[in-house]
Motif scaffolding. Structure first.
Motif, short mmCIF file in Angstrom:
data_model
loop_
_atom_site.label_atom_id
_atom_site.label_comp_id
_atom_site.label_asym_id
_atom_site.label_seq_id
_atom_site.Cartn_x
_atom_site.Cartn_y
_atom_site.Cartn_z
N ILE A 67 -38.25 24.07 9.31
CA ILE A 67 -37.54 24.90 8.35
C ILE A 67 -38.10 26.31 8.43
N ASP A 69 -36.08 29.01 6.98
CA ASP A 69 -35.39 29.84 5.99
C ASP A 69 -34.94 28.95 4.83
N GLY A 70 -35.87 28.48 4.06
CA GLY A 70 -35.52 27.58 2.97
C GLY A 70 -35.86 28.18 1.62
N ASP A 71 -35.74 27.34 0.61
CA ASP A 71 -36.10 27.70 -0.75
C ASP A 71 -35.30 28.91 -1.24
N GLN A 72 -33.99 28.91 -0.97
CA GLN A 72 -33.12 30.00 -1.42
C GLN A 72 -31.93 29.47 -2.21
N GLN A 73 -32.15 28.39 -2.92
CA GLN A 73 -31.06 27.75 -3.64
C GLN A 73 -30.38 28.72 -4.61
N ASP A 74 -31.15 29.49 -5.34
CA ASP A 74 -30.56 30.44 -6.29
C ASP A 74 -29.69 31.48 -5.60
N LYS A 75 -30.13 32.00 -4.46
CA LYS A 75 -29.34 32.99 -3.72
C LYS A 75 -28.04 32.38 -3.20
N GLY A 86 -27.78 22.74 -9.72
CA GLY A 86 -28.29 23.09 -8.41
C GLY A 86 -27.37 22.75 -7.25
#
Length: 95
Positions: A67, A69-75, A86
């Motif tokens: 991974i 480019d992760g941890d961008q759920q809000d964007k 979510g």
């Protein structure tokens, strides 16, 4: 398998393609020609033939499966018309 005018009309409707009534017999003939070609292809013996990515022997490029480019759920969900808990929320389309 043979496609008749009614089946051609149903396929056109499912594909959301407007086909005039007088063009349906020609469309059915085209579908039958395609199915005939597929039946011809089914007669070809492909036992022992390796799958190919190209007509020339080559090896596909490999990369590390990580991974980057992760941890961008809000964007990602910011532009969604409807997001809940979510996830993208979509209207029910199948009854």
């Amino acid at each position: 398998m043979s496609i008749d005018k009614d089946t051609a009309a149903r396929v056109a409707k499912l594909a959301r393609i407007r086909v005039e009534e007088d063009a349906l017999p020609a469309l059915a003939e085209e579908f039958n020609a395609i199915l005939g070609f597929i039946e011809e292809l089914n007669e070809v013996d492909v036992d022992g033939v390796e799958p190919m990515t190209s007509v020339t022997p080559m090896r596909l490029k490999r990369r590390v499966d990580e991974i980057t480019d992760g941890d961008q759920q809000d964007k990602v969900l910011k532009n969604a018309p409807d997001a809940r808990e979510g996830f993208f929320a979509v209207p029910k389309v199948v009854e």
